[in-house]
Design a protein around this motif. Sequence first.
Motif, PDB file in Angstrom:
ATOM      1  N   GLY B  53      20.359 -26.451 -55.919  1.00  0.00           N
ATOM      2  CA  GLY B  53      19.766 -27.781 -56.025  1.00  0.00           C
ATOM      3  C   GLY B  53      20.745 -28.809 -56.572  1.00  0.00           C
ATOM      4  N   VAL B  54      21.838 -28.323 -57.134  1.00  0.00           N
ATOM      5  CA  VAL B  54      22.882 -29.215 -57.626  1.00  0.00           C
ATOM      6  C   VAL B  54      24.201 -28.811 -56.980  1.00  0.00           C
ATOM      7  CG1 VAL B  54      21.807 -29.749 -59.846  1.00  0.00           C
ATOM      8  CG2 VAL B  54      23.268 -27.741 -59.637  1.00  0.00           C
ATOM      9  N   ILE B  75      12.248 -35.561 -57.864  1.00  0.00           N
ATOM     10  CA  ILE B  75      12.489 -35.507 -59.310  1.00  0.00           C
ATOM     11  C   ILE B  75      12.132 -36.837 -59.966  1.00  0.00           C
ATOM     12  CG2 ILE B  75      14.294 -35.269 -61.058  1.00  0.00           C
ATOM     13  CD1 ILE B  75      15.603 -33.267 -59.058  1.00  0.00           C
TER      14      ILE B  75
ATOM     15  N   MET C   1      18.469 -19.448 -51.650  1.00  0.00           N
ATOM     16  CA  MET C   1      17.599 -20.180 -52.582  1.00  0.00           C
ATOM     17  C   MET C   1      16.619 -21.043 -51.776  1.00  0.00           C
ATOM     18  SD  MET C   1      18.975 -22.474 -55.742  1.00  0.00           S
ATOM     19  CE  MET C   1      19.601 -21.325 -56.949  1.00  0.00           C
ATOM     20  N   ARG C   3      13.469 -23.930 -51.134  1.00  0.00           N
ATOM     21  CA  ARG C   3      13.413 -25.323 -51.548  1.00  0.00           C
ATOM     22  C   ARG C   3      12.822 -25.489 -52.946  1.00  0.00           C
ATOM     23  NH1 ARG C   3      10.374 -29.913 -51.674  1.00  0.00           N
ATOM     24  NH2 ARG C   3      11.607 -31.816 -51.446  1.00  0.00           N
ATOM     25  N   ARG C   6      15.368 -24.508 -55.523  1.00  0.00           N
ATOM     26  CA  ARG C   6      16.373 -25.588 -55.557  1.00  0.00           C
ATOM     27  C   ARG C   6      15.876 -26.792 -56.340  1.00  0.00           C
ATOM     28  NH1 ARG C   6      17.860 -24.789 -50.209  1.00  0.00           N
ATOM     29  NH2 ARG C   6      16.448 -26.365 -49.392  1.00  0.00           N
ATOM     30  N   LEU C   7      14.605 -27.126 -56.082  1.00  0.00           N
ATOM     31  CA  LEU C   7      13.999 -28.294 -56.708  1.00  0.00           C
ATOM     32  C   LEU C   7      13.904 -28.090 -58.229  1.00  0.00           C
ATOM     33  CD1 LEU C   7      12.877 -30.947 -55.744  1.00  0.00           C
ATOM     34  CD2 LEU C   7      10.696 -29.849 -55.283  1.00  0.00           C
ATOM     35  N   GLU C   9      15.741 -26.093 -60.041  1.00  0.00           N
ATOM     36  CA  GLU C   9      17.099 -26.104 -60.584  1.00  0.00           C
ATOM     37  C   GLU C   9      17.587 -27.547 -60.776  1.00  0.00           C
ATOM     38  OE1 GLU C   9      20.262 -25.078 -57.922  1.00  0.00           O
ATOM     39  OE2 GLU C   9      21.336 -23.961 -59.483  1.00  0.00           O
ATOM     40  N   ALA C  10      17.396 -28.362 -59.750  1.00  0.00           N
ATOM     41  CA  ALA C  10      17.856 -29.754 -59.817  1.00  0.00           C
ATOM     42  C   ALA C  10      17.143 -30.497 -60.943  1.00  0.00           C
ATOM     43  CB  ALA C  10      17.625 -30.447 -58.481  1.00  0.00           C
ATOM     44  N   ALA C  11      15.838 -30.253 -61.081  1.00  0.00           N
ATOM     45  CA  ALA C  11      15.069 -30.944 -62.117  1.00  0.00           C
ATOM     46  C   ALA C  11      15.540 -30.514 -63.505  1.00  0.00           C
ATOM     47  CB  ALA C  11      13.584 -30.653 -61.952  1.00  0.00           C
ATOM     48  N   LEU C  24       6.791 -29.082 -64.492  1.00  0.00           N
ATOM     49  CA  LEU C  24       7.544 -28.550 -63.353  1.00  0.00           C
ATOM     50  C   LEU C  24       6.660 -28.432 -62.120  1.00  0.00           C
ATOM     51  CD1 LEU C  24       9.657 -25.877 -65.240  1.00  0.00           C
ATOM     52  CD2 LEU C  24      10.507 -27.937 -64.108  1.00  0.00           C
ATOM     53  N   LEU C  27       6.559 -31.176 -59.469  1.00  0.00           N
ATOM     54  CA  LEU C  27       7.631 -31.343 -58.483  1.00  0.00           C
ATOM     55  C   LEU C  27       7.153 -31.073 -57.073  1.00  0.00           C
ATOM     56  CD1 LEU C  27      10.524 -29.620 -60.382  1.00  0.00           C
ATOM     57  CD2 LEU C  27      10.521 -31.979 -59.583  1.00  0.00           C
TER      58      LEU C  27
END
Lengths: 243, 184, 184
Positions: B53-54, B75, C1, C3, C6-7, C9-11, C24, C27
């Motif tokens: 995700g990053v 986000i 991974m 979605r 991923r989401l 992780e990004a958050a 969480l 999201l």
Amino acid sequence: MTMPTTVEDRGFVVQLDEYTGPLDLLLTLIRDQEIDIRDIPIAQIAAQFMDAIDVLGLDEAADYLEMAARLLRIKLQMLLPRPFDAEAWDDPRAELVRRLLEYEQVREVVEWLDARAQARADRYGRGWIQDLPEQPPRPISLDLEHLVRAVEDVVAGMPQPIVHRVVPRPLDVEGATRRITELLATREHVELRELFGEAPTIADVFSVIVALLELARVGRLRLTQREPFGTVGITRESPDQAA
Amino acid sequence: MNRLTRLLEAALFSAPRPLGFEELRRLDPEASADEVRGALEALRTLYEEGEHGVALGEVADGFQFLTRPELADAIAEAQFVRRPRKLSVAAMETLAIVAYRQPVARGEIEEIRGVVADGVLRLLVDRALIDVVGRSDGLGRPLLYGTTQQFLEMLGLRSLRELPRLDELSVALTPLPTQRELDA
Amino acid sequence: MNRLTRLLEAALFSAPRPLGFEELRRLDPEASADEVRGALEALRTLYEEGEHGVALGEVADGFQFLTRPELADAIAEAQFVRRPRKLSVAAMETLAIVAYRQPVARGEIEEIRGVVADGVLRLLVDRALIDVVGRSDGLGRPLLYGTTQQFLEMLGLRSLRELPRLDELSVALTPLPTQRELDA
């Protein structure tokens, strides 16, 4: 003040910065000399405590003086004759011991907290926060407990139960006329609501309205309202324009 | 992941700004420039190929972890980059009065709290916690405020009937006869 | 991974604080609680098994990526991160008492510590480690203090229940008679 200070003849080293209060100092004296906390030689400890606060320049701290006085009182009580029946004897040191143990417990918790905080401090969180597009305003957190507490605060803050005073009050058209004229002397236009003070009573409102209508009738001002229920504007009419 | 790569990852994650190549070399003075370059590349590839995700990005000032653009909206919408804010005491008290006394006019709130309620009411309306629900029949036909659906949702209530009953407060906060009724 | 992972992780990478499970879930409103839980677990395992420099931890009722402790010194030495300043022993004592006796008034803290607690309380409130949580019913209705989310975060605790129980401490307090019993 931060220099280590040695009290030579008693053989212990004390440092001012290390103490968080009289209990801390007392506990240090007891620990350093491996004294049984439940059987404190009070005369000896009291003397050492006095010396320490004297040497440390702590004798101005009220908290330390209070403890010093407490120690002296216990010392005196210990000198009083005891009853033959040992069971009936109230140890004058009991409360002090309870407080010292309680304080020892606090210090033990402090050590635990310190270790935890240290371990956590070795783990870094995200340092750089990315700007995301179009941030909405910060979200608000709200819960019932806070709402109920706010209600309680409101009620606690009220000067008295709100009961409307039903005292008949005469209209004060004269006063209202004077206020309006004074306002219009400095400004050309005012809004109706500016004429009411905070929390106007029905009498205040009527006084202003009667005064306004009268002033409008004699041509001193003009009343305007752009839309139904809209704000009422008041504009000064100069005498020469008056109809 | 070897130690150097781990170190780069942790440093880039925790630093409050992008880190340049020379700065990153400070992390392990014994590693050669080639080793650091290799580790950076390994890190970049790992996040790339693992469909994370990053991603490790390179900007003018150096390297940094960036959120993948296609996730940014989700986000931002979830609104948690910043901490939720507590309402001020004034706002909370006003909200409490509206909740228990709705529909209620500004004047009444000001009378109870003893202070002007203008700004606070605007804030609560902006945050969609209260809204104008009508006009009073009283003098000047003032606006009446009530709580919103959002207010209930934030408190996890299904309806206003689920608000805690405050028996001892009932006297103070139940609607009083209006001024008009008294003057009549 | 996938979605969702991923989401998450990004958050978690883009928040400066732990994110709660319910946060969480916002999201992806269509994902079930089990799916979110599964994705969080997958994320945790991935970072664990990949021997990354950061790890997904659970603190203060939320989830947060944190760097591994063994890398802390190298990162601090490179001056990318400043370690938080340690609290004074006086502040820690006060914090310990608030943690175990909350909600607690100033008077009680001063009695236990044997010193005036004014300044220390203010400092702890400023640092958001404690907060006013109410008023006592007692004389003068003194303010009552309790610990905050920030307190848990500072210690890396998930909840107050993780504090050592008093009967686990080596100093036993309870068996002693109180002054009142002695006076009786």
